[in-house]
Structure formats: C-alpha cells, structure tokens
Scaffold this motif. Structure first.
Motif, short mmCIF file in Angstrom:
data_model
loop_
_atom_site.label_atom_id
_atom_site.label_comp_id
_atom_site.label_asym_id
_atom_site.label_seq_id
_atom_site.Cartn_x
_atom_site.Cartn_y
_atom_site.Cartn_z
N HIS A 197 -20.15 0.44 9.81
CA HIS A 197 -20.96 -0.44 8.97
C HIS A 197 -20.19 -0.92 7.74
N ASP A 198 -18.90 -0.66 7.71
CA ASP A 198 -18.04 -1.13 6.62
C ASP A 198 -16.70 -1.56 7.23
N LEU A 199 -16.76 -2.64 7.98
CA LEU A 199 -15.56 -3.10 8.69
C LEU A 199 -14.51 -3.65 7.74
N ASN A 200 -14.90 -4.01 6.53
CA ASN A 200 -13.90 -4.46 5.55
C ASN A 200 -12.95 -3.31 5.20
N THR A 201 -13.52 -2.14 4.93
CA THR A 201 -12.69 -0.96 4.67
C THR A 201 -11.90 -0.57 5.90
N PHE A 202 -12.54 -0.63 7.06
CA PHE A 202 -11.84 -0.26 8.28
C PHE A 202 -10.67 -1.20 8.56
N GLY A 203 -10.75 -2.43 8.10
CA GLY A 203 -9.65 -3.37 8.30
C GLY A 203 -8.35 -2.86 7.72
N PHE A 204 -8.41 -2.23 6.54
CA PHE A 204 -7.21 -1.66 5.92
C PHE A 204 -6.71 -0.45 6.70
N ILE A 205 -7.65 0.37 7.18
CA ILE A 205 -7.28 1.54 7.98
C ILE A 205 -6.68 1.10 9.32
N PHE A 206 -7.24 0.03 9.88
CA PHE A 206 -6.74 -0.53 11.14
C PHE A 206 -5.28 -0.96 10.99
N GLU A 207 -4.93 -1.53 9.85
CA GLU A 207 -3.54 -1.93 9.63
C GLU A 207 -2.62 -0.72 9.66
N ASN A 208 -3.05 0.39 9.04
CA ASN A 208 -2.24 1.61 9.07
C ASN A 208 -2.07 2.11 10.50
N LEU A 209 -3.15 2.03 11.30
CA LEU A 209 -3.08 2.43 12.69
C LEU A 209 -2.05 1.58 13.45
N CYS A 210 -2.08 0.27 13.22
CA CYS A 210 -1.15 -0.63 13.91
C CYS A 210 0.30 -0.34 13.53
N ILE A 211 0.52 -0.08 12.26
CA ILE A 211 1.88 0.23 11.80
C ILE A 211 2.38 1.51 12.45
N TYR A 225 -4.64 7.06 -3.17
CA TYR A 225 -3.77 6.40 -2.18
C TYR A 225 -4.62 5.79 -1.07
N ALA A 226 -5.61 6.56 -0.60
CA ALA A 226 -6.44 6.11 0.51
C ALA A 226 -7.29 4.90 0.12
N ARG A 227 -7.76 4.87 -1.12
CA ARG A 227 -8.55 3.72 -1.57
C ARG A 227 -7.70 2.45 -1.63
N ASN A 228 -6.40 2.63 -1.71
CA ASN A 228 -5.48 1.49 -1.82
C ASN A 228 -4.56 1.36 -0.61
N ILE A 229 -4.98 1.92 0.51
CA ILE A 229 -4.17 1.89 1.71
C ILE A 229 -3.91 0.45 2.15
N SER A 230 -2.71 0.20 2.63
CA SER A 230 -2.29 -1.12 3.14
C SER A 230 -2.30 -2.20 2.06
N THR A 231 -2.08 -1.79 0.80
CA THR A 231 -1.99 -2.75 -0.31
C THR A 231 -0.68 -2.54 -1.07
N LEU A 232 -0.40 -3.47 -1.99
CA LEU A 232 0.80 -3.37 -2.81
C LEU A 232 0.48 -2.87 -4.21
N VAL A 233 -0.57 -2.07 -4.33
CA VAL A 233 -0.94 -1.54 -5.63
C VAL A 233 0.24 -0.81 -6.27
N SER A 234 0.40 -0.96 -7.57
CA SER A 234 1.52 -0.34 -8.27
C SER A 234 1.25 1.13 -8.55
N ASP A 235 2.32 1.88 -8.77
CA ASP A 235 2.16 3.28 -9.14
C ASP A 235 1.43 3.41 -10.47
N GLU A 236 1.64 2.46 -11.37
CA GLU A 236 0.96 2.49 -12.67
C GLU A 236 -0.55 2.39 -12.48
N THR A 237 -0.97 1.53 -11.56
CA THR A 237 -2.40 1.38 -11.28
C THR A 237 -2.96 2.65 -10.64
N LEU A 238 -2.20 3.23 -9.74
CA LEU A 238 -2.64 4.49 -9.12
C LEU A 238 -2.77 5.58 -10.17
#
Length: 434
Positions: A316-330, A231-244
């Motif tokens: 040093h990985d702001l791309n990953t943090f960008g998804f976490i940042f979205e969760n923080l904002c929500i 779930y955490a690897r796919n945070i703030s995405t529309l990944v399907s349950d099948e993919t998970l």
C-alpha cells in the motif's frame, strides 16, 4: 508462486561457475561477503578439506597454532577451505607463501564475513590470491526469476528478440522477495513469518555484536540501528552524509563526524552497506556531474527490516517500495554481470539527466539502465535514456571521447511483459532476468 526449498538442498549460485574457473587459474581464492549469504556452503561444494576457525571446540587451539606455526593449519587435501580466515590474518601470508612454494593452482579457498584491515597483512598476494565478492541470492538463484533473458546475452546480441517473454512474478511476490531478501537459510523455512525473521535476526546480530567485533571498537547498538534507519529512509538516493548526520542527531545529538564515519566504516567492512559510485564520462563539466555515492544496501531486505516495514505495508506504499525495488535490481544485476567482471555505477547531472544504473563490462562495453517499478514511469525513463545516449554520441563524434557508445538501453521493471520499444529501448521485467 511462493517458494519453499527442501532443507539442505543446495541451490547453485552464479559464483559457483566463477569459483570453479578461478581455481584452475590461481593458487588461492578469497570469498568475501555479508554473513549468512552462503559463502561457506558454496565453498564447501568445491573444497576437499575444511578448516572452520569458528568451531567452538577447536577455535582456541587454532588461534594458538596460528601464532606458533600457521602453516600447520593449511595441511589437508586441496582445495582446502579455511572458513572465517580473518580471525587469524596471519593466514593470508601463510597461504601466499604456500602457493609460492607449491607452485600450483586451486590450493586454498578462504571465506570471510568482514574485509580485513590491510595493515594486518604483510604482502598483497598479487598473482597468488584472487578476491571474489559474494552477495545474497538474486531472484534467479532463488528460482523466483525464470531467467529467460540473460543480461550478458544482451551485450553480445543487443538486437535479440525478447518480445512476449513473460515474468511469472506478481507484485505481491516481488514485494515479499524484497522483504525476505536473498538469505539462503530463509528459503529453508516453512512459513512466510519464519522467512522474514531471518533478516530481522541478521540485523539484530549486526547491531548488537558484529559492528563492534569487526575491529574491536565498542559501538552503541541503538546508534547503529538509528544510522541504518536513516540510511534506509534515504535508500537509492544521493543524500549527503551531512544530511544523514542531521537526521541521526535528532536521536543522538552528540554524534560527531569522526564517530559517524567510524560506524559507516564498520558497516561497510561487514558488507552491510553497498554504495554505488558515480560515473563521469566527460560529457559535462566536472561541476555539473554529481559525484557522491548513491546509498544502497547489499540486500534490500536490510532497509525493510531497519524501518520495520512489512510486505503488507509496502503493497500500500508503492512509492517507498520503488526505492527498495531499485536496490533489489542493483543487487541482481551485480550478481548476473559478475560472470564477466561487471561493475555498476550511476549517472546524474545538475540538468536532471540521469541513468539509475550504468552497467560496465571489463572490455569497455556498457549499458544505460533505468529502474521503474510500474509502467507509469517507463516513458519518462525512456526519454532520459535517449537524451543521455544522444549526448554521449554527440561528444564521441565532436570531442573524440575515448569511450564506446552504449551497447543497449533498458528499463528494468516490476511488470510482466518484456519487449523492445520502437526507439530500441528494452523493457525487462526483473522476474525474467539472469
């Protein structure tokens, strides 16, 4: 600006005002939310007597009494707090009956860390019991956002001047706040290491015991961790349950669909998972608009802890943090808008048009919001918002859609400066919001 709070000092929560108001309107309030988010402490600020069903010295007696005469547990000065009431679901009907008999308001506050199976309750409590969801602390509640811009004020005055308002929150502090999370007890700790330990310990408790005790179904702790990691690897995405499930099966080849949904259901009841639903305003065909939920946690720190990340690695990985940042904002926007019964959804269609967040108010007003950690994504986010805004306005005019135009368009950033662009889009640093 690292924040350390004196132990036992109560920090006011947004829900305090809501709770005070509702206690003057209805007989009983139920506060639900994840463990350790501060439900009991907040409820104690408003209660005049307290019953803690988890008290190890009295819990057995309380359980026995709940089976024989549950009304006896309600005796005490009101508002009476009944903590972890879901341990004795019969108390719901006892409270409902008491409210009927006393015909008064502000009688009971019930708190619980799991949502209760409705089949264990005889009556709904409609008109007598009101439910509130409490989340971990927002940046404003933890005193890390200066709160100079109120989201609700933007709805009432979309043209308000925000130019030049600044956030004092650096990117390092924003990352640390996301890793630490909004757990009140973490603010009592003197070191960063101790603050970060709180969410790690929370996660262990969820995996080792809570996910099984929530409904009495034994679940494998390692499997819970694997699901949370996926779930955490796919945070703030529309990944399907099948993919998970495919991701999880790399470690547990035998997991079935019913088993997967059983685990997800338990984590949802524990308020660990907090998915965001899709918004369908009928501006596209039903097949064009994405309808799956966006994967989120109740607090971004859960994703960080599940993946074993640290503030240093995320810096040093702001791309990953960008998804976490979205969760923080929500999380924060949900807390701030709760004063006016706000709800959050997202919009995305197969043509690439999207809004990370559609913030709805009860009266039908709404705002279209994008989340961009840095300034580099602002232009792209603005173009999306304008396209979506124009599409909505076009259909309102041509098709007479029964929706309003957006109250405002905004991009929430991790930056320093608030301002209104020439196209009217508000740029809002998360460290300025309340």
């Amino acid at each position: 600006m690292w924040l350390f709070i004196m132990k036992n000092k109560y920090l006011k929560r947004v829900i305090d005002d809501i709770l005070e108001e509702r206690l003057e309107m209805i007989g009983a309030i139920v506060i639900e939310g994840p463990k350790w988010c501060g439900k009991t402490t907040t409820a104690e600020q408003h209660a005049k007597s307290v019953l803690k069903l988890q008290d190890p010295d009295k819990s057995k007696s309380y359980m026995e009494l709940s089976e024989i005469k549950p009304s006896a547990l309600l005796e005490g000065e009101t508002p009476r707090l009944i903590d972890e009431w879901q341990m004795a679901p019969v108390l719901w009907d006892a409270v409902r009956t008491s409210v009927d008999n006393l015909n008064d308001v502000g009688l009971y506050i019930l708190t619980g860390s799991t949502s209760v199976n409705e089949s264990e309750i005889m009556h709904s409590g409609t008109g007598r019991i009101n439910k509130l969801i409490m989340r971990p602390m927002s940046l404003f509640e933890s005193k890390e956002s200066n709160g100079k811009i109120a989201i609700n004020d933007l709805f009432n005055s979309p043209d308000m001047d925000i130019d030049g308002i600044r956030s004092e929150l650096s990117i390092e502090e924003l990352i640390f706040a996301s890793c630490r999370g909004g757990w009140p007890d973490s603010l009592n700790k003197k070191t960063k290491k101790a603050q970060l330990f709180i969410v790690s310990n929370y996660l262990d408790n969820i995996c080792e015991s809570d996910v099984s005790t929530v409904d009495g179904v034994k679940r494998d702790p390692q499997r819970v961790k694997t699901i949370l990691q996926s779930y955490a690897r796919n945070i703030s995405t529309l990944v399907s349950d099948e993919t998970l499930m495919k991701d999880i099966q790399a470690n547990f080849a035998n997991i079935s669909k019913p088993t997967y949904y059983s685990y997800i259901g338990a984590l949802t009841r524990l308020f660990v998972i907090n998915n965001v639903p899709a918004w369908n305003p009928n501006i596209r065909s039903a097949t064009a608009i994405r309808s799956s939920s966006k994967k989120e946690f109740i607090d971004p720190s859960i994703a960080v802890a599940s993946l074993g990340l640290t503030p240093e690695t995320l810096l040093h990985d702001l791309n990953t943090f960008g998804f976490i940042f979205e969760n923080l904002c929500i999380r924060d926007l949900t807390v701030y808008s709760s004063l006016v019964d706000g709800k959050i959804s997202y919009y995305r269609d197969k043509y690439g048009l999207e809004a990370d967040c559609v913030l709805h108010l009860k009266d039908g007003r709404y705002a279209l919001i994008e989340f961009k950690l840095g300034s580099s994504g602002i232009e792209k986010g603005a173009k999306n918002l304008i396209k979506l805004d124009n599409l909505i306005k076009k259909h309102i005019n041509e098709d007479k859609l029964n929706i309003k135009e957006p109250s405002f368009l905004a991009i929430v950033t991790g930056g320093e400066l608030a301002y209104t662009r020439p196209d009217g889009i508000k740029i809002l640093p998360v460290g300025c919001l309340r």
